[in-house]
Design a protein around this motif. Structure first.
Motif, PDB file in Angstrom:
ATOM      1  N   ARG A 139      11.863  -4.637  -6.270  1.00  0.00           N
ATOM      2  CA  ARG A 139      11.853  -4.165  -4.931  1.00  0.00           C
ATOM      3  C   ARG A 139      10.766  -3.780  -5.013  1.00  0.00           C
ATOM      4  O   ARG A 139       9.458  -3.213  -3.962  1.00  0.00           O
ATOM      5  N   ARG A 140      10.721  -2.315  -5.465  1.00  0.00           N
ATOM      6  CA  ARG A 140      10.037  -1.355  -5.617  1.00  0.00           C
ATOM      7  C   ARG A 140       8.172  -1.654  -5.756  1.00  0.00           C
ATOM      8  O   ARG A 140       7.238  -1.132  -4.632  1.00  0.00           O
ATOM      9  N   ARG A 141       8.334  -2.373  -7.121  1.00  0.00           N
ATOM     10  CA  ARG A 141       6.474  -2.665  -7.364  1.00  0.00           C
ATOM     11  C   ARG A 141       6.277  -4.264  -6.017  1.00  0.00           C
ATOM     12  O   ARG A 141       5.361  -4.065  -4.903  1.00  0.00           O
ATOM     13  N   PRO A 195       2.444   7.107  15.278  1.00  0.00           N
ATOM     14  CA  PRO A 195       2.118   7.332  14.447  1.00  0.00           C
ATOM     15  C   PRO A 195       2.924   7.408  12.716  1.00  0.00           C
ATOM     16  O   PRO A 195       2.701   6.971  12.137  1.00  0.00           O
ATOM     17  N   GLU A 196       4.381   7.302  12.811  1.00  0.00           N
ATOM     18  CA  GLU A 196       5.195   7.535  12.041  1.00  0.00           C
ATOM     19  C   GLU A 196       5.472   5.938  11.640  1.00  0.00           C
ATOM     20  O   GLU A 196       5.436   6.238  11.093  1.00  0.00           O
ATOM     21  N   GLU A 197       5.294   5.614  12.498  1.00  0.00           N
ATOM     22  CA  GLU A 197       5.620   3.661  12.099  1.00  0.00           C
ATOM     23  C   GLU A 197       4.583   2.847  11.739  1.00  0.00           C
ATOM     24  O   GLU A 197       4.727   1.665  10.569  1.00  0.00           O
ATOM     25  N   ASP A 198       3.522   3.643  11.672  1.00  0.00           N
ATOM     26  CA  ASP A 198       1.668   3.169  10.738  1.00  0.00           C
ATOM     27  C   ASP A 198       1.828   3.629   9.407  1.00  0.00           C
ATOM     28  O   ASP A 198       1.069   4.762   9.051  1.00  0.00           O
ATOM     29  N   HIS A 199       2.699   2.265   8.448  1.00  0.00           N
ATOM     30  CA  HIS A 199       2.541   2.712   7.230  1.00  0.00           C
ATOM     31  C   HIS A 199       3.106   1.343   6.153  1.00  0.00           C
ATOM     32  O   HIS A 199       3.859   1.009   7.144  1.00  0.00           O
ATOM     33  N   PRO A 200       3.422   0.803   5.362  1.00  0.00           N
ATOM     34  CA  PRO A 200       3.361   0.210   4.311  1.00  0.00           C
ATOM     35  C   PRO A 200       4.905  -0.008   4.702  1.00  0.00           C
ATOM     36  O   PRO A 200       5.537   0.531   4.876  1.00  0.00           O
ATOM     37  N   HIS A 201       6.103  -1.292   4.579  1.00  0.00           N
ATOM     38  CA  HIS A 201       6.867  -1.274   3.993  1.00  0.00           C
ATOM     39  C   HIS A 201       7.520  -1.506   2.841  1.00  0.00           C
ATOM     40  O   HIS A 201       7.513  -2.014   2.355  1.00  0.00           O
ATOM     41  N   LEU A 202       7.740  -0.003   2.589  1.00  0.00           N
ATOM     42  CA  LEU A 202       8.006   0.386   0.574  1.00  0.00           C
ATOM     43  C   LEU A 202       9.448   1.127   0.466  1.00  0.00           C
ATOM     44  O   LEU A 202       9.577   1.282   0.005  1.00  0.00           O
TER      45      LEU A 202
END
Length: 645
Positions: free
Chosen positions: A597-599, A638-645
């Motif tokens: 899943r992490r990959r 801005p805190e939500e602006d990132h990939p879903h990791l």
């Protein structure tokens, strides 16, 4: 047929001697022609034993797929030959130009490599490769050697040998020399690693192009200058020769057609930047003046990008037209005559892969330049592989662990019904993404390389807000979008630490199994897997196959069942599932499941971009289905602006 010739000869013998002469001449001509045809077919090709001696791919003007069973094969429209009186008289003189040294003929291994000074840029060195006063040039460093070899191979497949490659490091120079590729030293002493397309170092590499043009034009040769991330699909020299008055012929980033035939783009309607990845220079005084000023601008300010500098200088004056027919226009100082190569056949990454403009207009493409793409160098390489125009070594087509493929399942309503909106686009892509996720897990479990499916999209991807497609373009909806529109190809191909991300998962492009380069031992080693509902007749976990080599396999099987059944088929090269929906319930080892899943969470990218929103991009989520109420919206903070990791 032989008897017919005999009878004809007897009749001619009984008539006048003139007819005997005519018949004899015809027969001798046929025999001589046959000799040359059979010689060309059966004679061995000269060159090294490199993988690049494999047969060329058929690409120009065609969809890069082998025709499927019962498919209708579209044939090109061929014009009728002119009547005999319209034919020109035969040309008896020798063809112009000279015989150049052969390419792909490696020097003897017991021969010492000549000193570096031998490869210096000189008029004499260029003159050895010039034909009809034209030379075709690209350049790069060792990191792009596979692109360079692909570039050279396409040209030699087109029977063009007036080519030369500029080496920006000694490692590339030596490698090309020993492969029999004409090479010269650019004296750049660059690093041999991938500097990253678009990086500051990459832009410094681009400056070398300007210095090269400025140095070569005084030699008096016509220069067709190319980036390494493009390929030639058709001999461009006859096309360029149609415009002998042009000082510069340049490609562009135009995505809206201005013409529907193979004439130059209408310069007044081209609003996009002129792209210097493909352009042709004649050694005129106006062209030399432009090159000199272009170089001076870049030397004066190292922050100026070479392409921006070119566009700013050449656009000092635009127009008027040179005449009413050619499509050429005056630019720069009012004396430079310029033409813009049509974007439909001198293709960008958008007009070729997204719009397929040349197919829609029934034209044959000359060139493909991998612009308008994502995922850096890996994304460019993957695009060319999707188009089946990249030359890979044989081992690429015969992975030791074999391959796994599957037939995507997409409801017609999801693909075609309703409006093309952000919501309908994500519904379609997410549905496919979930199947890819399952296929990646099975590929990881069986230690096989996954042949990615074609990905259907409803909306284009760009770098800015848009209504779904570029207005005025020929983008059809829905369309098979390049893999880099949805997936981070560079991450998928990157070696991630196994202790954190589990075992690597190899991938291949969706056209892989249709590629003519696929070897016979792979094509003929195939297992079809049909998923079935356990409990129904004939549906059980067994390695028994039907006479037609079909295996029925229960849905929702666990890790142990997969391993037990498919270990019997380790020698099979290709295992193709009829579907992967509900095929696998997950890894029994929870630690491995977590690493997987992490990959794969890192494998997906963004869609860009919603109009009038900042930010307007939306992140894809590999596990969207585990989040009730998930909706495709841009980051709200801005805190939500990132990939879903």
């Amino acid at each position: 047929m032989v008897e017919g010739w005999r009878n004809g000869f007897r009749e001619a013998t009984n008539s006048k001697p003139l007819f005997v002469t005519i018949y004899a001449t015809v027969i001798i001509g046929v025999l001589v022609s046959s000799f040359y045809v059979f010689s060309a077919i059966y004679s061995p090709t000269n060159g090294s034993s490199s993988f690049l001696s494999s047969p060329p791919l058929s690409t120009a003007g065609r969809i890069h797929r082998l025709p499927q069973e019962n498919a209708t094969l579209e044939l090109p429209v061929v014009a009728s030959p002119p009547p005999p009186e319209a034919l020109p008289p035969p040309v008896l003189e020798e063809p112009k130009g000279k015989s150049l040294g052969k390419i792909w003929v490696s020097p003897p291994r017991d021969k010492k490599m000549p000193p570096l000074e031998t490869f210096k840029l000189t008029k004499e060195l260029f003159g050895e490769r010039v034909k009809d006063n034209v030379i075709i040039v690209t350049f790069g460093n060792y990191a792009f050697m596979d692109f360079i070899l692909t570039w050279v191979k396409h040209l030699t497949d087109l029977d063009l040998s007036n080519i030369l490659v500029g080496a920006m490091d000694t490692k590339l120079l030596e490698a090309l020399y020993w492969k029999g590729v004409p090479v010269f030293d650019m004296g750049s002493h660059m690093s041999t690693v991938d500097v990253g397309w678009g990086s500051p170092t990459f832009h410094k590499m681009g400056r070398e192009k300007v210095f090269l043009i400025d140095s070569v034009l005084p030699y008096g040769y016509e220069l067709l200058m190319c980036d390494t991330d493009m390929v030639w699909l058709k001999n461009p020299l006859p096309y360029l020769a149609r415009y002998p008055d042009a000082d510069v012929l340049t490609s562009s980033d135009q995505v809206v057609p201005t013409v529907i035939d193979d004439s130059l783009d209408i310069w007044q309607q081209v609003g996009a930047a002129y792209n210097i990845g493909i352009f042709h220079w004649r050694p005129t005084e106006s062209a030399k003046k432009l090159a000199k000023e272009w170089k001076e601008v870049l030397v004066a300010d190292d922050k100026v990008w070479d392409q921006n500098g070119f566009n700013e200088i050449i656009r000092k004056q635009l127009g008027p037209s040179v005449d009413g027919d050619s499509g050429l226009f005056y630019a720069y100082d009012g004396n430079l005559k310029v033409g813009i190569l049509p974007a439909s056949i001198f293709c960008s990454g958008h007009t070729y892969f997204v719009q397929a403009m040349y197919q829609q207009l029934r034209l044959e493409p000359y060139a493909l330049h991998t612009t308008f793409q994502y995922a850096g160098t890996e994304g460019k390489r993957h695009r060319l592989r999707e188009g089946m125009v990249f030359y890979d070594p044989p081992e690429y087509y015969d992975s030791p662990g074999g391959f796994i493929a599957f037939k995507p399942s997409i409801p017609k309503s999801m693909l075609l019904d309703g409006k093309h909106t952000i919501e309908s686009h994500f519904i379609l892509v997410n549905h496919q993404m979930k199947q890819v996720r399952s296929a990646l897990a099975i590929a990881s479990l069986l230690n096989r390389t996954l042949v990615m499916p074609p990905i259907w999209c409803r909306l284009d991807r760009l770098w800015f807000g848009h209504p779904g497609t570029l207005q005025g373009s020929m983008t059809r909806q829905p369309f098979i979008c390049p893999l880099d529109h949805v997936f981070e190809v560079n991450i998928m191909l990157k070696e991630l630490p196994e202790d954190e991300f589990g075992p690597g998962i190899g991938i291949r492009e969706y056209s892989f199994l249709d590629n003519p380069a696929l070897p016979k031992q792979v094509k003929e080693s195939w297992l079809d897997v049909q998923l079935c509902q356990e409990g129904k007749e004939g549906c059980e976990a067994s390695n028994n196959t039907s006479p037609s080599r079909v295996l029925k396999f229960p849905k929702r099987s666990n890790e142990d069942t997969f391993k037990a059944i498919f270990s019997s088929f380790n020698d099979v090269k290709v295992i193709k599932f009829s579907s992967v929906e509900d095929a696998f319930i997950g890894f029994s080892d929870k630690e491995r499941e977590e690493k997987f899943r992490r990959r794969v969470k890192r494998y997906v990218g963004i869609w860009c971009c919603e109009e009038n929103k900042t930010p307007g991009h939306i992140y894809y989520d590999m596990y969207w289905d585990e989040k009730p109420g998930w909706k495709p919206v841009p980051p709200q903070t801005p805190e939500e602006d990132h990939p879903h990791l």
